[in-house]
Motif scaffolding. Structure first.
Motif, PDB file in Angstrom:
ATOM      1  N   ASN A 381       0.824  -1.210   0.000  1.00  0.00           N
ATOM      2  CA  ASN A 381       0.000   0.000   0.000  1.00  0.00           C
ATOM      3  C   ASN A 381       0.857   1.259   0.000  1.00  0.00           C
ATOM      4  N   TYR A 403      -8.439  -2.206  -3.024  1.00  0.00           N
ATOM      5  CA  TYR A 403      -8.707  -1.675  -1.682  1.00  0.00           C
ATOM      6  C   TYR A 403      -9.611  -2.604  -0.886  1.00  0.00           C
ATOM      7  N   TYR A 431     -12.662   4.362  -1.390  1.00  0.00           N
ATOM      8  CA  TYR A 431     -13.154   2.997  -1.586  1.00  0.00           C
ATOM      9  C   TYR A 431     -14.604   2.884  -1.139  1.00  0.00           C
TER      10      TYR A 431
END
Length: 604
Positions: A381, A403, A431
């Motif tokens: 990430n 995500y 998201y």
């Protein structure tokens, strides 16, 4: 910049003043995580609130662009005026109409630049009939165009969108782009098409001419013919270029049956490159690795050799390179220790780098987040957040998949306080969780005994449009009703239960959910725990109207609540309700009511 929006003016001076006046706000509020993604800021009313609306928004936006382009391209005479001030060339419609009508090489170049395949071929034939020689450079461009488009005009975006609109939203959202790519690939390479005809008419053929045909044949899966064309090139004592070898390396698995034969052909092509002193490029090595993916188990021994060769010639790998490596070593059904180590090495090597697309496959890399390695997930990430690497996640649907997996990993492995921190940071600005993502969060709350947050999560579930998912609603109710909490938490649970009750209301704006026995029981339990007797009694009446049978435990708890509140009439009504259902527990309830309540003769 969050929710701050500049005024719309023709001059840039007010915009500059707006920027200066809001500089302090922007410095203190770099991102509003409660706001929708920046793509939706122009029209908050149409901002999507569910994953399906999210897909529909992007499809509608793209469809609108394609429809506008279709009308502009097919009706250029209506778009000749320019009223914009200031004039911004990049925002003006492209000139797609043919301006040169005379038979000349300049008219041919115009048609090639506008990708008018058939018009360019017709102009080329007219030039030959008129005895006008066409330069080799223009001929190269024409062959490139024909081989790129498969000897046909590219389809108009508006027509494609019109065909897509006939499909269902879900199916269209997942398959539109894939179908377009497959349509191009499935178009056969016709025998003696215009590319071959023009090629055969040339008095002299150089490497560039062969390169155009070979790459076109590989693209449209005429791989055997591409190798035959390569043999013809060698027989004419011409040297191939790197693009020819890249195409042939990609086609190698399609012209050989066994894995060993495929690798022998790849090795042979690489040897010929070396003999002809052609320097390999990134695309060369990526083509080899892509071909190795179809070479079975031997690919695991050959792939490290390819990486070593890349380092030896000074070619830096791209994301597509690592994508091929992961595809060779990683199997979704079995993620062994060796594969995990390779993934860790790749992520460590890429740490802190910002990427640009060098290969068409760079945007298709899918890092694996389902090996339950939290540290590795964080590293991936962090890599995504470097520079503009997030763009390489792909389209919004693929971005949502990434995500979703990352959030699932956090819910499984991280402490709930950290999970909630990420939850507030990602949702909804980055998201939109699907129902499974919300269930993962509920499981994390249950694991760390933070069920007191359920009322807050329910509000988010409603805002995200998941309150119409019966299994999700029942999961929330069962967690709240499973065990007693502190009085403050129980009060908030009861208020939340009454809010949840509204989603079953048939009179609301959209169809209500169908009552289940568990939903009715859980809401009744929650109301009884805070002595909301009137609302609990209304829930019992819903059992009867919905043909649901209450459990013995619920009836016994209800009778105990009647005793605590001194409600003999309600206790009698409870026994009557049990008798109406013909429940075997009715005599027990009657005996308890007679023993524990001071009843009148009529009630007795």
């Amino acid at each position: 910049v969050g929710r701050v929006r500049a005024p719309s003016h023709s001059s840039d001076l007010p915009v500059k003043l707006w920027i200066y006046s809001n500089a302090s706000y922007l410095s203190l509020h770099p991102q509003d995580t409660t706001a929708y993604p920046y793509q939706f800021q122009d029209d908050p009313y149409l901002s999507p609130r569910t994953p399906n609306e999210f897909k529909l928004y992007y499809l509608s936006k793209e469809s609108g662009r394609s429809a506008a382009k279709y009308f502009i391209n097919n009706n250029p005479k209506f778009f000749t005026k320019d009223f914009a001030g200031p004039h911004i060339p990049c925002l003006m419609p492209e000139t797609v109409s043919l301006l040169l009508e005379e038979v000349s090489e300049e008219a041919l170049k115009e048609r090639i630049s506008l990708r008018k395949v058939q018009a360019a071929i017709d102009m080329y034939d007219q030039l030959l009939q008129a005895g006008t020689a066409v330069s080799m450079e223009t001929t190269h461009d024409l062959l490139d165009l024909i081989c790129l488009c498969g000897d046909r005009d590219p389809e108009q975006d508006g027509i494609t969108q019109q065909q897509d609109a006939q499909e269902s939203g879900e199916k269209r959202g997942r398959r539109t782009k894939l179908r377009r790519d497959l349509e191009i690939q499935k178009t056969p390479w016709r025998e003696n098409n215009n590319a071959e005809r023009i090629f055969n008419l040339l008095p002299e053929r150089d490497t560039r001419c062969y390169s155009a045909l070979i790459r076109g044949m590989v693209k449209f899966e005429a791989c055997e013919k591409a190798f035959s064309m390569y043999t013809d090139l060698l027989n004419n004592r011409l040297a191939a270029d790197v693009h020819i070898f890249n195409a042939l390396l990609t086609a190698a698995p399609r012209v050989r049956e066994t894995h060993s034969e495929r690798w022998e052909l790849i090795t042979e092509l690489l040897t010929e490159m070396n003999q002809q002193k052609i320097q390999p490029t990134l695309m060369t090595f990526n083509s080899v690795l892509k071909a190795l993916r179809r070479c079975g188990s031997m690919a695991k021994t050959k792939a490290p050799q390819i990486l070593s060769e890349m380092k030896a010639v000074g070619v830096a790998p791209s994301l597509a390179t690592y994508d091929h490596i992961l595809a060779i070593f990683y199997k979704s059904a079995f993620f062994g220790q060796n594969s995990t180590d390779i993934l860790k090495e790749i992520v460590s090597e890429l740490e802190g780098e910002s990427f640009t697309c060098q290969d068409p496959g760079d945007g298709r890399i899918k890092f694996c987040l389902d090996n339950k390695d939290l540290e590795l997930g964080y590293k991936i990430n962090i890599l995504v957040e470097v520079g503009e690497n997030w763009r390489l996640l792909g389209d919004p649907y693929q971005k949502s998949i990434y995500y979703g997996r990352f959030f699932n990993l956090l819910c499984l492995m991280e402490h709930i306080d950290v999970v909630m921190k990420w939850y507030r940071q990602l949702i909804p600005s980055v998201y939109y969780p699907n129902p499974q993502g919300v269930k993962d969060l509920l499981q994390a709350l249950d694991t760390d005994s933070r069920l007191d947050l359920l009322p807050t999560i329910w509000k988010d579930i409603c805002s995200m449009g998941h309150d119409n998912k019966l299994d999700l609603v029942e999961e929330v109710l069962s967690l709240m009703a499973r065990e007693k909490q502190s009085p403050e938490v129980q009060e908030s649970f009861a208020v939340c239960a009454l809010e949840i009750k509204k989603v079953f209301d048939p009179d609301r704006s959209r169809p209500g959910l169908e009552w289940s026995t568990s939903s009715l029981s859980n809401i009744t339990f929650l109301l009884l725990r805070v002595n909301k007797m009137q609302q609990a009694w209304e829930m019992l009446q819903l059992f009867k109207s919905n043909n649901r049978v209450p459990s013995e435990a619920l009836l016994q708890n209800f009778l105990s609540a009647c005793q605590s509140n001194g409600s003999p009439q309600t206790a009698v009504g409870l026994v009557q309700l049990s008798a109406a259902f013909c429940l075997p527990e009715t005599p027990k309830l009657a005996k308890r009511a007679l023993a524990e309540f001071d009843l009148t003769e009529e009630q007795r």
